[in-house]
Design a protein around this motif. Structure first.
Motif, short mmCIF file in Angstrom:
data_model
loop_
_atom_site.label_atom_id
_atom_site.label_comp_id
_atom_site.label_asym_id
_atom_site.label_seq_id
_atom_site.Cartn_x
_atom_site.Cartn_y
_atom_site.Cartn_z
N HIS A 44 -91.04 66.12 71.55
CA HIS A 44 -90.06 65.15 72.03
C HIS A 44 -90.27 64.90 73.52
CE1 HIS A 44 -88.16 66.16 68.24
NE2 HIS A 44 -87.35 65.15 68.40
N PRO A 45 -91.42 64.32 73.93
CA PRO A 45 -91.69 64.12 75.35
C PRO A 45 -90.66 63.19 75.98
CG PRO A 45 -93.30 62.95 74.01
CD PRO A 45 -92.46 63.76 73.08
N GLY A 46 -90.28 63.51 77.21
CA GLY A 46 -89.36 62.66 77.95
C GLY A 46 -87.89 62.93 77.67
N LEU A 47 -87.58 63.76 76.70
CA LEU A 47 -86.18 64.08 76.40
C LEU A 47 -85.78 65.38 77.08
CD1 LEU A 47 -85.89 63.30 72.58
CD2 LEU A 47 -85.22 61.86 74.49
N ASP A 48 -84.50 65.52 77.35
CA ASP A 48 -83.97 66.76 77.88
C ASP A 48 -83.90 67.74 76.71
OD1 ASP A 48 -82.85 68.64 79.55
OD2 ASP A 48 -80.82 67.84 79.32
N VAL A 49 -84.87 68.61 76.61
CA VAL A 49 -85.00 69.50 75.46
C VAL A 49 -84.17 70.76 75.67
CG1 VAL A 49 -86.65 70.84 74.10
CG2 VAL A 49 -87.31 68.62 75.00
N ARG A 50 -83.43 71.16 74.64
CA ARG A 50 -82.64 72.39 74.65
C ARG A 50 -83.58 73.59 74.52
NH1 ARG A 50 -77.85 70.83 70.40
NH2 ARG A 50 -77.30 68.87 71.37
N PRO A 51 -83.14 74.79 74.90
CA PRO A 51 -83.99 75.98 74.76
C PRO A 51 -84.37 76.27 73.31
CG PRO A 51 -82.13 76.46 76.18
CD PRO A 51 -81.90 75.09 75.60
N ARG A 52 -83.53 75.86 72.36
CA ARG A 52 -83.81 76.07 70.93
C ARG A 52 -83.54 74.78 70.18
NH1 ARG A 52 -84.31 81.14 68.80
NH2 ARG A 52 -84.05 82.85 70.24
N CYS A 53 -84.31 74.58 69.13
CA CYS A 53 -84.11 73.42 68.26
C CYS A 53 -82.71 73.46 67.67
CB CYS A 53 -85.16 73.43 67.14
SG CYS A 53 -84.89 72.14 65.90
N ARG A 54 -82.03 72.34 67.70
CA ARG A 54 -80.64 72.30 67.21
C ARG A 54 -80.54 72.41 65.70
NH1 ARG A 54 -82.05 67.10 68.63
NH2 ARG A 54 -81.76 65.54 67.01
N ASP A 55 -81.66 72.25 65.00
CA ASP A 55 -81.61 72.34 63.54
C ASP A 55 -82.15 73.67 63.02
OD1 ASP A 55 -81.02 71.14 60.95
OD2 ASP A 55 -83.19 71.01 60.69
N CYS A 56 -83.36 74.05 63.43
CA CYS A 56 -83.97 75.25 62.85
C CYS A 56 -83.98 76.47 63.78
CB CYS A 56 -85.39 74.94 62.38
SG CYS A 56 -86.61 74.77 63.71
N ASN A 57 -83.56 76.27 65.04
CA ASN A 57 -83.45 77.36 66.01
C ASN A 57 -84.80 77.83 66.56
OD1 ASN A 57 -81.47 78.79 67.50
ND2 ASN A 57 -81.92 80.65 66.37
N ALA A 58 -85.88 77.08 66.35
CA ALA A 58 -87.16 77.43 66.96
C ALA A 58 -87.03 77.29 68.48
CB ALA A 58 -88.26 76.51 66.46
N GLU A 59 -87.72 78.15 69.20
CA GLU A 59 -87.73 78.08 70.66
C GLU A 59 -88.80 77.08 71.11
OE1 GLU A 59 -88.28 81.93 72.34
OE2 GLU A 59 -86.39 82.68 71.53
N ILE A 60 -88.70 76.64 72.35
CA ILE A 60 -89.71 75.75 72.92
C ILE A 60 -91.07 76.42 72.76
CG2 ILE A 60 -90.59 74.74 75.06
CD1 ILE A 60 -87.65 74.37 75.92
N GLY A 61 -92.01 75.67 72.22
CA GLY A 61 -93.36 76.18 72.00
C GLY A 61 -93.59 76.72 70.59
N GLN A 62 -92.52 76.95 69.83
CA GLN A 62 -92.67 77.43 68.46
C GLN A 62 -92.72 76.24 67.50
OE1 GLN A 62 -89.21 80.03 67.95
NE2 GLN A 62 -90.60 81.79 67.89
N LEU A 63 -93.37 76.45 66.37
CA LEU A 63 -93.36 75.44 65.31
C LEU A 63 -92.01 75.48 64.59
CD1 LEU A 63 -96.93 76.06 63.89
CD2 LEU A 63 -96.19 74.15 65.31
#
Length: 95
Positions: A44-63
């Motif tokens: 999600h380039p250009g978006l303010d990304v949360r530390p974890r995915c809001r749906d699956c809880n993956a962290e930044i850099g995780q699949l």
């Protein structure tokens, strides 16, 4: 990376195992062509990304966990969930 325990999220018992399994599923094969899956954050380039995915809880850099509503299609970049690239084709997720 920090690990959320199942005790912290009792509704998600075993979810950390699903996140760990998702890290081994690095590619999708669509109609015989192989594409790398995108990690959370860079997908999600250009978006303010949360530390974890809001749906699956993956962290930044995780699949993302397979079936996550936030994951992008490896073929076209649109939302993977329900994407015609993946629903109208023969798809295999691979290591």
């Amino acid at each position: 990376m920090t690990k959320t325990t199942d005790k912290e999220l009792p509704w998600a018992e075993g979810w950390n195992d699903r996140i760990a399994e998702a890290q081994t599923l690095t590619h999708v094969e669509v109609d015989g062509q192989t594409y790398p899956r995108s990690a959370y954050g860079p997908d999600h380039p250009g978006l303010d990304v949360r530390p974890r995915c809001r749906d699956c809880n993956a962290e930044i850099g995780q699949l993302h966990v397979i079936g996550c509503m936030v994951e992008r299609c490896a073929v076209c970049g649109r939302q993977a969930f329900g994407c015609p690239c993946l629903t109208n084709s023969t798809v295999h997720v691979a290591q």
